[in-house]
Motif scaffolding. Structure first.
Motif, PDB file in Angstrom:
ATOM      1  N   PHE A   1      -7.690   1.471  -9.269  1.00 41.04           N
ATOM      2  CA  PHE A   1      -7.620   2.327 -10.451  1.00 41.04           C
ATOM      3  C   PHE A   1      -6.265   3.024 -10.524  1.00 41.04           C
ATOM      4  N   PHE A   2      -5.753   3.451  -9.366  1.00 45.16           N
ATOM      5  CA  PHE A   2      -4.439   4.093  -9.315  1.00 45.16           C
ATOM      6  C   PHE A   2      -3.407   3.062  -8.863  1.00 45.16           C
ATOM      7  N   PRO A   3      -2.489   2.677  -9.726  1.00 46.03           N
ATOM      8  CA  PRO A   3      -1.519   1.639  -9.365  1.00 46.03           C
ATOM      9  C   PRO A   3      -0.431   2.154  -8.440  1.00 46.03           C
ATOM     10  N   GLY A   4       0.111   1.260  -7.648  1.00 43.73           N
ATOM     11  CA  GLY A   4       1.288   1.580  -6.854  1.00 43.73           C
ATOM     12  C   GLY A   4       1.038   2.316  -5.559  1.00 43.73           C
ATOM     13  N   GLY A   5      -0.220   2.448  -5.141  1.00 44.93           N
ATOM     14  CA  GLY A   5      -0.513   3.134  -3.891  1.00 44.93           C
ATOM     15  C   GLY A   5      -0.170   2.281  -2.687  1.00 44.93           C
ATOM     16  N   SER A   6       0.342   2.928  -1.635  1.00 42.76           N
ATOM     17  CA  SER A   6       0.701   2.177  -0.422  1.00 42.76           C
ATOM     18  C   SER A   6      -0.339   2.331   0.677  1.00 42.76           C
ATOM     19  N   HIS A   7      -1.202   3.334   0.561  1.00 40.49           N
ATOM     20  CA  HIS A   7      -2.215   3.563   1.581  1.00 40.49           C
ATOM     21  C   HIS A   7      -3.496   2.779   1.272  1.00 40.49           C
ATOM     22  N   GLU A   8      -4.291   2.548   2.312  1.00 33.26           N
ATOM     23  CA  GLU A   8      -5.575   1.853   2.183  1.00 33.26           C
ATOM     24  C   GLU A   8      -5.451   0.553   1.391  1.00 33.26           C
ATOM     25  N   SER A   9      -4.473  -0.255   1.769  1.00 30.63           N
ATOM     26  CA  SER A   9      -4.215  -1.562   1.134  1.00 30.63           C
ATOM     27  C   SER A   9      -4.017  -1.435  -0.371  1.00 30.63           C
ATOM     28  N   GLY A  10      -3.499  -0.286  -0.805  1.00 33.07           N
ATOM     29  CA  GLY A  10      -3.250  -0.063  -2.221  1.00 33.07           C
ATOM     30  C   GLY A  10      -4.450   0.422  -2.996  1.00 33.07           C
ATOM     31  N   PHE A  11      -5.590   0.585  -2.323  1.00 31.52           N
ATOM     32  CA  PHE A  11      -6.820   0.975  -3.023  1.00 31.52           C
ATOM     33  C   PHE A  11      -6.776   2.419  -3.493  1.00 31.52           C
ATOM     34  N   ARG A  12      -6.148   3.287  -2.697  1.00 33.28           N
ATOM     35  CA  ARG A  12      -6.153   4.727  -2.985  1.00 33.28           C
ATOM     36  C   ARG A  12      -4.828   5.326  -2.536  1.00 33.28           C
ATOM     37  N   PRO A  13      -4.185   6.127  -3.381  1.00 32.61           N
ATOM     38  CA  PRO A  13      -2.920   6.751  -2.981  1.00 32.61           C
ATOM     39  C   PRO A  13      -3.151   7.993  -2.129  1.00 32.61           C
ATOM     40  N   GLY A  14      -2.122   8.423  -1.472  1.00 32.49           N
ATOM     41  CA  GLY A  14      -2.193   9.668  -0.711  1.00 32.49           C
ATOM     42  C   GLY A  14      -2.246   9.447   0.790  1.00 32.49           C
ATOM     43  N   THR A  15      -1.531  10.286   1.517  1.00 33.75           N
ATOM     44  CA  THR A  15      -1.522  10.212   2.976  1.00 33.75           C
ATOM     45  C   THR A  15      -2.912  10.495   3.528  1.00 33.75           C
ATOM     46  N   LEU A  16      -3.364   9.670   4.444  1.00 30.55           N
ATOM     47  CA  LEU A  16      -4.718   9.796   4.971  1.00 30.55           C
ATOM     48  C   LEU A  16      -4.859  10.972   5.929  1.00 30.55           C
TER      49      LEU A  16
ATOM     50  N   TYR B   1     -12.857   1.664   2.958  1.00 29.68           N
ATOM     51  CA  TYR B   1     -11.707   2.484   2.589  1.00 29.68           C
ATOM     52  C   TYR B   1     -12.059   3.959   2.772  1.00 29.68           C
ATOM     53  N   PHE B   2     -11.107   4.745   3.252  1.00 30.31           N
ATOM     54  CA  PHE B   2     -11.350   6.174   3.441  1.00 30.31           C
ATOM     55  C   PHE B   2     -10.946   6.942   2.182  1.00 30.31           C
ATOM     56  N   THR B   3     -11.754   7.953   1.844  1.00 30.44           N
ATOM     57  CA  THR B   3     -11.544   8.753   0.640  1.00 30.44           C
ATOM     58  C   THR B   3     -11.675  10.230   0.992  1.00 30.44           C
ATOM     59  N   SER B   4     -11.651  11.078  -0.043  1.00 35.08           N
ATOM     60  CA  SER B   4     -11.831  12.515   0.165  1.00 35.08           C
ATOM     61  C   SER B   4     -13.296  12.908   0.191  1.00 35.08           C
ATOM     62  N   GLY B   5     -14.206  11.965  -0.029  1.00 38.06           N
ATOM     63  CA  GLY B   5     -15.632  12.278  -0.014  1.00 38.06           C
ATOM     64  C   GLY B   5     -16.436  11.367  -0.912  1.00 38.06           C
ATOM     65  N   GLY B   6     -17.726  11.706  -1.068  1.00 31.90           N
ATOM     66  CA  GLY B   6     -18.630  10.867  -1.830  1.00 31.90           C
ATOM     67  C   GLY B   6     -18.304  10.792  -3.304  1.00 31.90           C
ATOM     68  N   SER B   7     -17.892  11.901  -3.900  1.00 34.62           N
ATOM     69  CA  SER B   7     -17.614  11.908  -5.344  1.00 34.62           C
ATOM     70  C   SER B   7     -16.454  10.982  -5.686  1.00 34.62           C
ATOM     71  N   GLU B   8     -15.379  11.072  -4.919  1.00 30.67           N
ATOM     72  CA  GLU B   8     -14.252  10.167  -5.159  1.00 30.67           C
ATOM     73  C   GLU B   8     -14.655   8.724  -4.878  1.00 30.67           C
ATOM     74  N   GLY B   9     -15.459   8.536  -3.831  1.00 30.99           N
ATOM     75  CA  GLY B   9     -15.916   7.192  -3.502  1.00 30.99           C
ATOM     76  C   GLY B   9     -16.725   6.571  -4.623  1.00 30.99           C
ATOM     77  N   ASN B  10     -17.619   7.354  -5.227  1.00 28.74           N
ATOM     78  CA  ASN B  10     -18.411   6.849  -6.353  1.00 28.74           C
ATOM     79  C   ASN B  10     -17.509   6.431  -7.507  1.00 28.74           C
ATOM     80  N   PHE B  11     -16.554   7.281  -7.830  1.00 31.67           N
ATOM     81  CA  PHE B  11     -15.633   7.007  -8.930  1.00 31.67           C
ATOM     82  C   PHE B  11     -14.833   5.727  -8.674  1.00 31.67           C
ATOM     83  N   LEU B  12     -14.212   5.640  -7.507  1.00 32.92           N
ATOM     84  CA  LEU B  12     -13.362   4.495  -7.208  1.00 32.92           C
ATOM     85  C   LEU B  12     -14.159   3.196  -7.112  1.00 32.92           C
ATOM     86  N   ALA B  13     -15.377   3.278  -6.571  1.00 31.34           N
ATOM     87  CA  ALA B  13     -16.201   2.070  -6.442  1.00 31.34           C
ATOM     88  C   ALA B  13     -16.594   1.526  -7.808  1.00 31.34           C
ATOM     89  N   ILE B  14     -17.055   2.409  -8.687  1.00 33.62           N
ATOM     90  CA  ILE B  14     -17.468   1.954 -10.018  1.00 33.62           C
ATOM     91  C   ILE B  14     -16.288   1.350 -10.767  1.00 33.62           C
TER      92      ILE B  14
END
Length: 383
Positions: free
Chosen positions: A221-236, A64-77
């Motif tokens: 963690f964030f409900p209702g997202g349509s991007h990245e198979s619902g894993f993370r919200p926000g336009t890529l 999944y694509f994120t804004s960087g390592g910090s967000e990735g750590n948070f979402l993964a945990i």
């Protein structure tokens, strides 16, 4: 100014920059749009996902694509805790983890999770036996950084992964400092999740990724997202993702060349410090467990911030540790993990090399540090 803070961030690679501009101008559609502009952007996005997955030896479905390592750590945990392998509320982490990890852990403790922090041994490594002894029946997550960002030691991920698997525990690792510097293909499939970032590999800032094993039935963690198979919200940010992919292809293609170069630079720098060796302490592991381009050290009697400012005065950019930690005005976490007292922790500095670093420049830096120390004349190191 001669830059020696590549562990904090890197300049954007020229080829990656050209990719960014081209994609931003020609593939600007929203990947979720159904028209041709959106479809073209989505095809490019999925090509990047597949290429990065191949470079790291993982299945693209878990990337999944994120804004960087910090967000990735948070979402993964959060994802791993949403789907534990057993009941429990105990987490094991390294003391020297990135501030983004500690931020999540601090919040989780307030929610009732119990956290055990593991120190480093004298070589700057997590002792797998100590980690094993820290496991309880209710342990559900282990998080250990692959490469420490402040001293460059390479943690025994394979051993930790085996311990985690044998005890039915999810294992997350921060790959931000190892991505693009170490071949991850043998390691990445062993763990539950990992994070990485674009700006550490000459890609753009504000883009990165996280891998979570596809078979883990995570709850976003964030409900209702349509991007990245619902894993993370926000336009890529497709231009940044494409540029990061180009940078990754380039840096991974020159892994062996870089490793050889950085070993020579490290050797030259340490040799240059010979006149002041009685004042210098370098924190490092054996060759096999040490990333050559990061040197974490201290000089007895000289505060790291003062040394950094003096080097800056002579047009050299070095640091006193992780840029995210520096923003908090606290000592580098690695100094706590190494068991240093408050005064010794304040003496810590980090020098890190990159593609533009030369032997001539690193020798000039070493000679400048020698000049500064000899003028200051601190007390010798007492181990």
């Amino acid at each position: 100014m001669i830059y020696f803070d590549f562990a904090a961030t890197t300049p954007l690679d020229q080829d990656a920059a050209e990719v960014y501009v081209k994609v931003a101008m020609e593939y600007f559609g929203n990947t979720q749009s159904l028209h041709d502009c959106g479809s073209q952007a989505n095809i490019l996005l999925e090509n990047c996902r597949e290429e990065l997955a191949q470079l790291m030896g993982i299945h693209k479905k878990g990337l999944y694509f994120t804004s960087g390592g910090s967000e990735g750590n948070f979402l993964a945990i959060e994802a791993l805790l949403s789907s534990p392998l057993k009941d429990g509320n105990h987490i094991i982490a390294g003391i020297a983890e990135h501030s983004s990890i500690h931020g999540v852990l601090n919040r989780l403790q307030k929610q009732g999770y119990d956290v055990t922090l593991i120190p480093f041994n004298a070589d700057g490594l997590i002792d797998p036996e100590l980690l094993l002894q820290s496991i309880r029946p209710e342990t559900i997550l282990i998080t250990v950084q692959h490469v420490n960002s402040e001293i460059g030691t390479i943690q025994p991920i394979e051993k930790i992964a085996k311990i985690a698997k044998n005890n039915h525990i999810h294992f997350h690792s921060d790959f931000v400092q190892s991505f693009g510097k170490i071949n991850l293909k043998a390691i990445a499939p062993l763990i539950s999740s990992f994070s990485f970032s674009g700006h550490k590999i000459y890609g753009p800032k504000g883009v990165g990724g996280v891998y979570i094993k596809p078979e883990i039935p995570l709850i976003p963690f964030f409900p209702g997202g349509s991007h990245e198979s619902g894993f993370r919200p926000g336009t890529l940010n497709v231009p940044a993702i494409a540029a990061m992919t180009a940078a990754a292809q380039k840096i991974i293609g020159r892994l062996e060349e870089d490793q050889n170069k950085f070993q020579l630079l490290r050797k030259a720098f340490i040799e240059t410090l010979e006149p002041i060796k009685q004042w210098v302490k370098i924190y490092q592991a054996d060759y096999e467990r040490q990333l050559a381009n990061i040197i974490g050290m201290r000089i007895a009697g000289i505060e790291g911030q003062w040394m950094m400012l003096e080097c800056n005065r002579f047009d050299f950019a070095i640091s006193t540790g992780s840029a995210c930690q520096i923003g908090m005005q606290t000592p580098a976490k690695v100094t706590e993990a190494l068991g240093l007292n408050k005064e010794a922790a304040k003496e810590f500095i980090r020098i890190s090399f990159g593609h533009s670093s030369t032997t001539e420049d690193i020798i000039k830096l070493g000679e400048t540090i020698v000049q500064i120390v000899e003028a200051f004349k601190p007390a010798p190191v007492i181990d």
